[in-house]
Design a protein around this motif. Structure first.
Motif: not given
Length: 336
Positions: A253-269
Motif C-alpha cells: 500500500d503506497f497510497e494509503n488505500l488500505a488504512v484500517v486504523a489511525d495510531l494518532n488517536v488509538m494504541d496499536i493493540e
C-alpha cells in the motif's frame, strides 16, 4: 537455509489464519515514506504528497506499545528510504534497549557512507538489506533513476568491512528485483558482491497490487525460478504502520488505500483488534476482494482500488514523474 527459503518457511508456518489473531511478532514501521530514488518497478516513482519522516514522538510510542503488545521483531522501513530519516539510529537503539530480538531495514544504500554505517551498526541493528537491481552502470541509472551503481556497491563493501573488523553480528543481504533487460545481469552482480554479503535474493518485479502497471507489458519477466507465491499471511501475522501513523493491511500500500486504523488517536493493540481490521479479515477469508489491493496482488490485476478510508488516501500522481518513468520504461524495453 538461505534468506528466501527462510522467508517462505515463515510464511507457511504463518498460513494459519483467523479473524482475530493474536498481536503479531513482527511490526514494520515506515519511518520515511519518500525516497531519493524513482525505481521503474516501484510506485514511489509516480506519487507525490507524502509526509516524509514519521513524527518522532509517535514513532517512539509505537515502538514501545508494539513491544508491550507482543512484537519482538521490528522493521524500520517500508515504502520509502529509511536513511533519509536521521532518527533511524535512535529508533534502532531504542528497540534494542527495550528488548526487541531482531531489528532490520531495507535501503537503496546511496546514503550509507562510512560514518553513517558505523553509527547504524553500533546502534544494534541485526540485518540490513541493500536493494541493488542491476548489474551494470547504464541499466542501474535507467532502473533506479539515479547514477549510483558504483557508489552503492562501495558503500555496501565498506559496511561489510566495518562489520567484520569490529566483529559486529549484523547480517548483510542484497535483494535484486529483476525485469527483462536486467535478468541477464543477475549472476555478474552476485559474483561481484558474494564475498561481502550473507545472501543474495532475486525476485521478479510485479505490479505491486496494480500500483505500477507500467511494467506489466514491457518489462515483466513472467514465471521462472525467480517468481514464487506463498500463502499470504500479512493480514494475520504482520502489522504495518505508515509514516502518517496509520495501520495498513499490507506492505504493497503506497497510497494509503488500505488504512484500517489511525495510531494518532488509538494504541496499536487496539488498532490490531479494531472493528475495521476484523471486518477486512472477514472479507479476505470470504474472498470478497473486489475493489481491493488484495485482489490485484493475488491475481496480478490492475483493477481500480476503492480506498477503505477516503480521508486517508490522498496521494496524487505527479505527471512529471510519470513522464520520466515511462521514458525510462521505453528505453529499457528497447534492450530486451
Amino acid at each position: 537455509m538461505n534468506f528466501k527459503d527462510k522467508y517462505l518457511a515463515k510464511q507457511r508456518e504463518n498460513s494459519q489464519i483467523m479473524i482475530a489473531p493474536p498481536f503479531p511478532r513482527i511490526i514494520k514501521i515506515d519511518i520515511c515514506n519518500v525516497c531519493n530514488y524513482s525505481c521503474v518497478f516501484c510506485p514511489q516513482s509516480k506519487y507525490t504528497g507524502k509526509v516524509g519522516n514519521i513524527d518522532d514522538k509517535l514513532c517512539v510510542r509505537i515502538i514501545e506499545d508494539a513491544y508491550k503488545a507482543g512484537a519482538r521483531e521490528i522493521c524500520l522501513s517500508s515504502t520509502g528510504e529509511p536513511l533519509l530519516n536521521r532518527n533511524l539510529e535512535k529508533y534502532i537503539r531504542q528497540a534494542k534497549q527495550i528488548g526487541y530480538e531482531y531489528i532490520f531495514f531495507n535501503t537503496n544504500g546511496y546514503l550509507m557512507d562510512k560514518e553513517r554505517g558505523e553509527r547504524i551498526l553500533s546502534a544494534g541493528v541485526d540485518s540490513i538489506k541493500f536493494s541493488i537491481n542491476s548489474g551494470s552502470v547504464e541499466n542501474y541509472k535507467l532502473v533506479h533513476g539515479v547514477d549510483g551503481y558504483e557508489r552503492v556497491i562501495e558503500n555496501m563493501i565498506c559496511l561489510s568491512k566495518i562489520r567484520d573488523e569490529k566483529q559486529i553480528n549484523c547480517k548483510l543481504y542484497v535483494s535484486y528485483v529483476a525485469i527483462k533487460p536486467t535478468l541477464h545481469e543477475v549472476e555478474s552482480l552476485r559474483e561481484r558482491i558474494s564475498a561481502y554479503t550473507d545472501d543474495f535474493v532475486v525476485m521478479n518485479a510485479n505490479n505491486r497490487g496494480g500500483s505500477i502497471s507500467e511494467i506489466d507489458e514491457k518489462l515483466f519477466v513472467g514465471n521462472d525460478e525467480y517468481s514464487y507465491q506463498y500463502p499470504c499471511s500479512q493480514l494475520f501475522h504482520n502489522v504495518y504502520v505508515s509514516a502518517e501513523g496509520y495501520v495498513n493491511i499490507c506492505c504493497q500500500d503506497f497510497e494509503n488505500l488500505a488504512v484500517v486504523a489511525d495510531l494518532n488517536v488509538m494504541d496499536i493493540e487496539s488498532a490490531w483488534n479494531s472493528n475495521e481490521f476484523v471486518a477486512f479479515r472477514k472479507k479476505y477469508l470470504a474472498k470478497d476482494l473486489a475493489g481491493t489491493l488484495c485482489r490485484n496482488c493475488l491475481f496480478g490485476g490492475n483493477e481500480h482500488v476503492i480506498p477503505l478510508n477516503e480521508n486517508k488516501a490522498y496521494f496524487q500522481e505527479d505527471q512529471y514523474k510519470i513522464k520520466n518513468l515511462r521514458k525510462r520504461v521505453m528505453e529499457l524495453a528497447t534492450k530486451v
